[in-house]
Design a protein around this motif. Structure first.
Motif, PDB file in Angstrom:
ATOM      1  N   VAL A 195      18.091   6.020  89.095  1.00 31.87           N
ATOM      2  CA  VAL A 195      18.972   5.073  88.407  1.00 31.87           C
ATOM      3  C   VAL A 195      20.106   5.846  87.733  1.00 31.87           C
ATOM      4  O   VAL A 195      19.858   6.876  87.095  1.00 31.87           O
ATOM      5  N   GLN A 196      21.327   5.360  87.883  1.00 29.85           N
ATOM      6  CA  GLN A 196      22.450   6.010  87.216  1.00 29.85           C
ATOM      7  C   GLN A 196      22.348   5.782  85.712  1.00 29.85           C
ATOM      8  O   GLN A 196      22.274   4.640  85.252  1.00 29.85           O
ATOM      9  N   VAL A 197      22.334   6.872  84.941  1.00 34.59           N
ATOM     10  CA  VAL A 197      22.205   6.789  83.486  1.00 34.59           C
ATOM     11  C   VAL A 197      23.405   7.484  82.845  1.00 34.59           C
ATOM     12  O   VAL A 197      23.753   8.605  83.213  1.00 34.59           O
ATOM     13  N   THR A 198      24.034   6.798  81.911  1.00 38.61           N
ATOM     14  CA  THR A 198      25.120   7.391  81.129  1.00 38.61           C
ATOM     15  C   THR A 198      24.783   7.247  79.652  1.00 38.61           C
ATOM     16  O   THR A 198      23.878   6.498  79.269  1.00 38.61           O
ATOM     17  N   PHE A 199      25.535   7.953  78.827  1.00 39.68           N
ATOM     18  CA  PHE A 199      25.305   7.949  77.382  1.00 39.68           C
ATOM     19  C   PHE A 199      26.624   7.720  76.665  1.00 39.68           C
ATOM     20  O   PHE A 199      27.667   8.235  77.085  1.00 39.68           O
ATOM     21  N   ASP A 200      26.563   6.930  75.606  1.00 40.68           N
ATOM     22  CA  ASP A 200      27.717   6.723  74.734  1.00 40.68           C
ATOM     23  C   ASP A 200      27.185   6.779  73.305  1.00 40.68           C
ATOM     24  O   ASP A 200      26.719   5.790  72.758  1.00 40.68           O
ATOM     25  N   LEU A 201      27.261   7.954  72.708  1.00 36.63           N
ATOM     26  CA  LEU A 201      26.595   8.163  71.421  1.00 36.63           C
ATOM     27  C   LEU A 201      27.313   7.505  70.258  1.00 36.63           C
ATOM     28  O   LEU A 201      26.790   7.481  69.147  1.00 36.63           O
ATOM     29  N   ALA A 202      28.509   6.982  70.495  1.00 33.46           N
ATOM     30  CA  ALA A 202      29.217   6.236  69.446  1.00 33.46           C
ATOM     31  C   ALA A 202      29.097   4.729  69.645  1.00 33.46           C
ATOM     32  O   ALA A 202      29.701   3.962  68.890  1.00 33.46           O
TER      33      ALA A 202
END
Length: 382
Positions: free
Chosen positions: A253-260
């Motif tokens: 599964v494509q996983v991305t992160f946006d910590l804000a």
């Protein structure tokens, strides 16, 4: 104005779409049941304080309010079912161990969440109470993906964040509610200049940490950058490690992160996720950890879950083929009635054509018909 005109962003659901939504509802409830989630049906109407206590300003603004003619107290039409499910877990079930609950029902919003969104979503959700470990977060995220798979969503992608990062940075800082709201808005908008201005009186390491968060979005390498760039305050290393572990449980599964990302910042207490798909313009499902949900009801139980809108989901997945149906004549004959009853008992759709309506187009598009042959009623292809 015509009496049949509905309010803005409120619409009837016509037969084809209604059938598709109902099929999705059954599939999603079946998926949740396979994980051990029990169905609950909270009421559409509750005392306002029960719906809104601890829920944050956003939910308050989304809630329709009215006066109860019996008691004179303020009531609310639910805008989100999670506070109700937390109340059920805390007071009505009152179990000491793990409780898994799911639900599906309409909610009402005072304003649409997007330009073409409905103000009457059909909310499906699943929540697990009583386990503070990451295993619960993994379970609800896996269930959310399985629900979307059951709905025929293709190539879902997941965006992960953690509410503890910003909360850890701001813990102990003397900020008013208005100042916090402005800081959160600047972070969510990734407005570095506004954020620099708002944080100018904060300690240098905290200020730099907030400014760094704005730049931390992308693939899993973002977490390595965050470990180096963010101050190691209590909660920060744990949050980053949890995000890594969550991503590790999502192979393929494509996983991305946006910590804000601060979606629901007043609500979530740990990891949170949004699931997207190429077929949809926005998130199809959102969820995460919200350990404070039951605190206002006297039981501060660990909790994690997710929810989605079936009316949004139905527009993002292929239309399902109709179940094959059988046309039958309308006659007052016991043999015909028995044949129709037998077919229906086996799950067949049998549509009786009323006299004089033989040429009309029917919703089920019958591909077979019931005909009489030598005194017997038999099914044949049309």
């Amino acid at each position: 104005m015509s009496a049949w005109v509905l309010p803005d962003h409120i619409a009837d659901v016509l037969p084809s779409e209604a059938r598709h939504i109902e099929e999705l509802r059954r599939d999603l409830l079946d998926a949740a049941r396979c994980y051990g989630y029990e169905l609950v049906m909270p009421p559409l109407l509750e005392h306002l304080e029960s719906l809104l206590t601890g829920a944050g300003t956003a939910l308050n603004l989304q809630t329709f309010k009215l006066v109860d003619q019996l008691s004179g107290r303020m009531l609310g039409l639910r805008a989100d079912s999670t506070p109700q499910v937390a109340r059920i877990d805390a007071h009505l079930l009152n179990r000491s161990g793990v409780t898994r609950l799911c639900y599906c029902g309409p909610v009402l919003h005072t304003l649409p969440s997007a330009p073409h969104a409905t103000r009457e979503p059909l909310q499906f959700g699943a929540e697990i109470y009583g386990h503070a470990g990451l295993e619960a977060d993994i379970e609800v995220l896996t269930l959310a993906l399985d629900c979307l798979k059951a709905a025929k969503v293709t190539s879902p992608s997941i965006d992960l964040a953690d509410a503890r990062l910003v909360k850890s940075l701001l813990l102990g800082q003397s900020l008013s509610a208005a100042q916090l709201a402005l800081l959160y808005a600047a972070l969510a908008a990734k407005d570095s200049s506004e954020l620099a201005s708002l944080s100018r009186n904060l300690p240098p390491d905290i200020r730099q940490g907030l400014l760094t968060l704005v730049q931390l979005y992308g693939d899993v390498s973002v977490l390595d950058e965050a470990e180096k760039a963010l101050p190691p305050l209590p909660g920060v290393p744990e949050a980053l490690q949890n995000l890594k572990r969550l991503a590790a449980h999502l192979p393929g599964v494509q996983v991305t992160f946006d910590l804000a990302d601060l979606q629901g910042y007043a609500y979530y207490t740990g990891a949170r996720f949004s699931i997207y798909a190429p077929e949809a313009s926005g998130a199809l499902a959102r969820g995460g950890r919200y350990d404070q949900a039951g605190a206002v009801f006297g039981r501060n139980r660990p909790a994690a879950g997710f929810s989605l809108d079936l009316k949004t989901l139905v527009n993002a997945v292929p239309v399902r083929p109709l179940q094959a149906a059988i046309c039958a004549p309308w006659r007052n004959e016991p043999m015909l009635a028995a044949a129709i009853a037998s077919l229906r008992s086996r799950g067949e759709v049998v549509v009786c054509v009323l006299p004089g309506h033989e040429s009309e187009v029917d919703e089920f598009h019958c591909d077979r018909e019931l005909i009489e042959v030598a005194g017997l009623w038999l099914v044949q292809a049309i």
